[in-house]
Design an enzyme around this catalytic site. Structure first.
Site, PDB file in Angstrom:
ATOM      1  N   ASP A  35      16.700  50.190  40.355  1.00  0.00           N
ATOM      2  CA  ASP A  35      17.080  51.101  39.276  1.00  0.00           C
ATOM      3  C   ASP A  35      16.226  52.354  39.397  1.00  0.00           C
ATOM      4  OD1 ASP A  35      18.559  51.758  36.881  1.00  0.00           O
ATOM      5  OD2 ASP A  35      16.700  51.437  35.759  1.00  0.00           O
ATOM      6  N   GLU A  60      10.104  55.121  38.663  1.00  0.00           N
ATOM      7  CA  GLU A  60      10.052  56.174  37.653  1.00  0.00           C
ATOM      8  C   GLU A  60       8.959  57.167  38.027  1.00  0.00           C
ATOM      9  OE1 GLU A  60      10.339  58.711  34.828  1.00  0.00           O
ATOM     10  OE2 GLU A  60      11.790  57.066  34.817  1.00  0.00           O
ATOM     11  N   ASN A  87       7.731  59.435  43.208  1.00  0.00           N
ATOM     12  CA  ASN A  87       8.810  60.412  43.341  1.00  0.00           C
ATOM     13  C   ASN A  87       9.753  59.854  44.405  1.00  0.00           C
ATOM     14  OD1 ASN A  87      10.506  62.547  44.011  1.00  0.00           O
ATOM     15  ND2 ASN A  87       8.890  64.092  43.964  1.00  0.00           N
ATOM     16  N   ASP A 113      17.425  62.991  34.554  1.00  0.00           N
ATOM     17  CA  ASP A 113      17.038  64.234  33.884  1.00  0.00           C
ATOM     18  C   ASP A 113      18.021  65.342  34.236  1.00  0.00           C
ATOM     19  OD1 ASP A 113      14.871  63.026  32.750  1.00  0.00           O
ATOM     20  OD2 ASP A 113      13.412  63.791  34.194  1.00  0.00           O
ATOM     21  N   LYS A 117      20.354  74.258  36.281  1.00  0.00           N
ATOM     22  CA  LYS A 117      20.464  75.526  37.002  1.00  0.00           C
ATOM     23  C   LYS A 117      20.460  75.322  38.517  1.00  0.00           C
ATOM     24  CE  LYS A 117      18.263  78.087  33.256  1.00  0.00           C
ATOM     25  NZ  LYS A 117      17.146  78.946  32.844  1.00  0.00           N
ATOM     26  N   ASP A 149      25.603  61.016  30.233  1.00  0.00           N
ATOM     27  CA  ASP A 149      26.374  61.549  29.108  1.00  0.00           C
ATOM     28  C   ASP A 149      26.599  63.044  29.254  1.00  0.00           C
ATOM     29  OD1 ASP A 149      23.503  61.597  28.715  1.00  0.00           O
ATOM     30  OD2 ASP A 149      23.874  62.415  26.725  1.00  0.00           O
TER      31      ASP A 149
END
Length: 236
Positions: A35, A60, A87, A113, A117, A149
């Protein structure tokens, strides 16, 4: 409130050695679920007890969240779950390359996240090099699940995955977006969004038998991906 970190900052560009399944799990030969971007780990903390025949790894980039998730895991005595700080676009490829053949069987990337842009394109979690590493580690028929979402977050991911030609949607999935989550528990973000009556955009992909593309070719295609749905987020 989601707190971003810049994955391109010097600290997060330092490679971190990650433990192998043999170092993390007593029964290391179980199939592995990865995950990516697990946040506080609530999703995996709920999923791992329901799937004791699997090993689960959550990765994470926000270290305090990993520490919190690991404390919760230890309190629950879940021996088929680990949380790792890294990372993924710096440290994960080497780890994936070292996995035994067909050990990685499911990958999820959920509510990443939202770097909108174009100048922040390289901060997005699913980069061409990571996708190629995942495609190389996953055998035909193994699955990659993404959801968000925010349409302008998931659409570039969809375009990149489909441009790679390494993944296909299940033959019985004819909807633009998958209606139901194929996993038995939702993430915290997923519950919040659905409670607000808002839409979650989902895609499930299966690895096909196509060879992974050259990185330079996929990167060239990636440069054409620029958030097709949210013009208001583009640079002036």
């Amino acid at each position: 409130m989601r707190q971003h970190v810049n994955p391109l900052s010097r600290f997060f560009q330092l490679p971190r050695p990650l433990p192998s399944p043999e170092e993390m799990f007593a029964q290391s030969s179980r199939p592995l679920h990865l995950d990516i971007g697990c946040a506080r780990g609530g999703f995996l903390l709920s999923l791992a007890p329901l799937q004791p025949e699997w090993n689960h790894v959550g990765v994470e980039i926000r270290h305090p969240l990993v520490l919190s998730a690991e404390r919760d895991r230890q309190e629950l005595e879940l021996d088929n779950l680990r949380f790792l700080f890294c990372n993924v676009n710096v440290s994960l490829e080497e780890w994936l390359d070292a996995l035994p053949r067909d050990q990685l069987q499911w990958v999820s990337i959920q509510f990443p996240d939202p770097w909108f842009k174009r100048r922040h394109q390289k901060r997005r979690v699913l980069q061409p090099s990571l996708l190629i590493a995942l495609a190389t580690a996953l055998q035909p028929g193994r699955e990659l699940f993404i959801q968000s979402d925010v349409l302008s977050v998931i659409e570039p991911m969809v375009m990149l995955i489909e441009q790679s030609n390494c993944f296909e949607r299940p033959k019985n999935d004819s909807h633009a977006w998958q209606k139901a989550n194929p996993l038995p528990v939702p993430t915290e973000r997923e519950r919040y969004v659905l409670d607000q009556g808002l839409q979650v955009y989902r895609r499930l992909y299966q690895r096909n038998d196509q060879q992974a593309p050259e990185l330079s070719n996929l990167e060239a295609l990636w440069q054409q991906v620029d958030n097709p749905s949210k013009e208001e987020h583009s640079d002036c």
